[in-house]
Write an enzyme that holds these catalytic residues in place. Structure first.
Site, PDB file in Angstrom:
ATOM      1  N   ASN A   1       0.727  -1.077  -0.194  1.00  0.00           N
ATOM      2  CA  ASN A   1       0.116   0.071   0.105  1.00  0.00           C
ATOM      3  C   ASN A   1       0.911   1.173  -0.064  1.00  0.00           C
ATOM      4  OD1 ASN A   1      -1.710   1.955  -0.073  1.00  0.00           O
ATOM      5  ND2 ASN A   1      -2.841   0.916   2.142  1.00  0.00           N
ATOM      6  N   ASP A   2       1.314   1.595   1.210  1.00  0.00           N
ATOM      7  CA  ASP A   2       2.114   2.678   1.185  1.00  0.00           C
ATOM      8  C   ASP A   2       3.299   2.801   0.152  1.00  0.00           C
ATOM      9  OD1 ASP A   2       0.578   3.460   3.413  1.00  0.00           O
ATOM     10  OD2 ASP A   2       1.877   2.897   4.923  1.00  0.00           O
ATOM     11  N   THR A   3       3.831   1.695  -0.167  1.00  0.00           N
ATOM     12  CA  THR A   3       5.088   1.626  -0.999  1.00  0.00           C
ATOM     13  C   THR A   3       4.730   2.109  -2.360  1.00  0.00           C
ATOM     14  OG1 THR A   3       4.969  -0.495  -1.047  1.00  0.00           O
ATOM     15  CG2 THR A   3       6.411   0.154   0.457  1.00  0.00           C
TER      16      THR A   3
ATOM     17  N   ALA B   1       0.954   4.420   7.199  1.00  0.00           N
ATOM     18  CA  ALA B   1       1.003   5.797   7.147  1.00  0.00           C
ATOM     19  C   ALA B   1       0.030   6.531   7.396  1.00  0.00           C
ATOM     20  CB  ALA B   1       1.912   6.411   6.110  1.00  0.00           C
TER      21      ALA B   1
END
Lengths: 103, 474
Positions: free
Chosen positions: B401-403, B441
């Site tokens: 997700n965040d990456t 995050a």
């Protein structure tokens, strides 16, 4: 403990810190975890302290608590050392793909 | 110290230095690890020989050998049995044990002096002993509690009486001055303990506060910052060993301990750099999970495996972007099977995009995919693969997700400036994820809502095997 001995030890401490800083320069992300885990196994060097400590403690039977503490320290340090090197080895083998299987 | 003992320790220190050096390069890393293990063996044998040959010899073989064998057996079994997904937790746990061992040696030394007041050192020796013991206790106990908490945070929670309790991430800003206060109080207690070395209150006080300090340091930290903290704790456990070396006046403890302390710190900085974070921010600004999560207002209709399989029909190039979701659902074997089917059926070119901090620790994805026999050449690091997305037919994002969040490019919010995988530039994006929920995050991901994105909602393993069946049937 003489001042000379202490200064000698502080010298060792400082020089080893400098070497440690210089040793690690560019490390690919893949190796971050194995490097961390290998260094972690080396920090189990306190096994030496635990061994010496337990021997002295067992000599003076009057101080039982210290003996038990030293025994626990030997065990914990040994888990750190053997487990740390073994797990690093397993990880590296998988990353390098030399050996299959495990898990 | 006898001459040959010093030489033994010297050899062992040299082996550690070479070992660490070689661990930093891919080809020599396994050898480096073996050198380190050899160094440890030399040190242990030297110590036992010295104990046996000088003074009264080894007093209690059963207890010493018992501790050695028991520890080795436990460590070996844990290392052999751990699942590849559990690796980060295990490293954290071992690290905690190392810190605890150093602190226990320090405690045992102090106990000895207190039990027998005649052995109490005087003057300079007393000052050095108490300072080193205090610092060793501070760092050692902090490492233990911090590492244990880190382990449970990496696991995500703890099972108590059959109930799953999620490990909290909690760090209001007022916690930062508390950390400083706790630290200062330990320093004051160390000073007092030099004045009154036989007063055990200070010793227990130092232990208690240090344990607390480890917890409050790790508690606010979450998500991708976790590996950085484990690395920092690793560095600390080295420092604890070095301080213990000062108490018992042992050179190899000082050298090996400070080596690990320094190289661990450098590694920590390298990890921070890989994710574009500053160490100070990692420690004092809590990362996500602190109630600042955005509310989700948008929705997206999920697709099913058959739709995705139709779209995959005849794809020339597929880039797989794995994330923590792959580790959790243990679907790396299904992913490899998917790659095999695609390669056989359509001659598709398959590559894997590896973000430096994908998963819960650096290299996590490499280890998992290697376990599933994915060829090493197909694992491409982020910087190299990002240029290839525009001419890739499908980017298959599995539990990441965040990456992959384009919000990182905007320069605002918690993800600002973090390098990401440009999955959004692929012609079509397929995302396997449980829901649209935010990542660690706490930032909503625009990638999910793009027109070219197909969402497969569900567990990674179930979805992957569904997809595999659907592709086979085309």
């Amino acid at each position: 403990m003489t001042p000379e001995f202490l200064i000698g030890n502080i010298t060792l401490f400082m020089l080893a810190i400098f070497i440690g800083f210089e040793l690690i320069t560019k490390v690919p992300a893949t190796l971050h975890t194995p490097l961390m885990s290998g260094a972690n196994a080396i920090s189990g060097i306190s096994i030496i302290g635990a061994l010496i400590g337990s021997n002295v403690a067992f000599k003076n039977e009057s101080t039982e608590i210290s003996g038990i503490l030293a025994f626990v320290a030997v065990t914990l340090a040994m888990i750190n050392v053997v487990g740390g090197f073994a797990v690093t080895n397993r990880m590296l083998n998988m990353i390098a793909g030399k050996k299959r299987g495990g898990a | 110290m006898e001459d040959w003992v010093s030489i033994g320790y010297l050899i062992s220190a040299a082996l550690f230095i070479f070992g660490l050096k070689k661990l930093g390069h891919p080809r020599t890393a396994p050898f480096g690890n073996q050198l380190g293990a050899m160094g440890m063996l030399v040190a242990v044998i030297t110590t036992i020989l010295e104990m046996q040959l000088t003074g009264d010899g080894v007093i209690d073989w059963t207890l010493i050998a018992g501790g050695l064998i028991l520890g080795s057996a436990i460590g070996y079994l844990m290392a052999k049995r751990v699942q590849m997904t559990g690796m980060p937790e295990l490293v954290a746990l071992f690290n905690g044990f190392g810190g605890a061992a150093s602190a226990l040696v320090a405690l045992s030394e102090i106990q000895k002096y207190i039990g027998d007041a005649d052995t109490l050192p005087e003057g300079l020796a007393l000052t050095v002993t108490m300072i080193a013991a205090g610092l060793s206790a501070l760092v050692g106990w902090m490492t233990l509690t911090g590492s244990l908490l880190a382990m449970y945070k990496l696991k995500g929670g703890v099972e108590i009486f059959g109930k799953w309790i999620k490990t909290p991430t909690w760090g209001p800003t007022w916690l930062n001055p508390v950390k400083v206060l706790l630290f200062l109080s330990v320093i004051v207690m160390i000073y007092m303990s030099i004045e009154e070395p036989t007063n055990t209150t200070y010793m227990w006080g130092i232990i208690g506060v240090s344990c607390l300090l480890g917890i409050v340091l790790v508690l606010p930290i979450g998500g991708a910052d976790m590996p950085v903290v484990v690395s920092l704790l690793n560095s600390l456990s080295g420092i604890a060993a070095a301080f213990t070396g000062f108490i018992i006046g042992n050179s190899v403890l000082i050298i090996a301990g400070s080596l690990v302390g320094a190289s661990g710190l450098i590694l920590t900085f390298i990890m921070c750099k890989a994710m574009n974070r500053k160490l100070i921010d990692v420690l004092f600004k809590s990362f996500g999970g602190s109630g600042e999560k955005q509310d989700l207002t948008r929705t997206k209709v999920g697709s099913d495996a058959d739709e995705v399989a139709m779209m995959l029909d005849g794809a020339q190039k597929v880039i797989i972007v794995p994330g923590y979701g792959m580790a959790v659902s243990q679907c790396q074997h299904a992913v490899k099977e998917f790659a095999n089917i695609m390669e056989e059926k359509f001659g598709t070119e398959i590559k894997y995009a590896i973000h430096p901090v994908a998963g819960r620790m650096p290299g996590h994805m490499n280890v998992l995919l290697a376990e599933a026999n994915v060829p090493y050449e197909q694992l491409i690091e982020m910087d190299e693969i990002n240029g290839e997305f525009p001419d890739c037919d499908v980017a298959l994002v599995i539990g990441a997700n965040d990456t992959t969040n384009p919000a990182a490019r905007s320069g605002e919010g918690p993800l600002a400036g973090m390098p990401i995988i440009d999955a959004d530039q692929a012609r079509t994006v397929v995302i396997i994820k449980r829901s649209l929920s935010v990542g660690y995050a706490g930032v909503d991901n625009d990638l999910f809502y793009m027109d070219k994105t197909m969402m497969l909602f569900g567990d990674g393993k179930a979805m992957m095997s569904g997809l595999n069946t659907a592709v086979k049937e085309i």
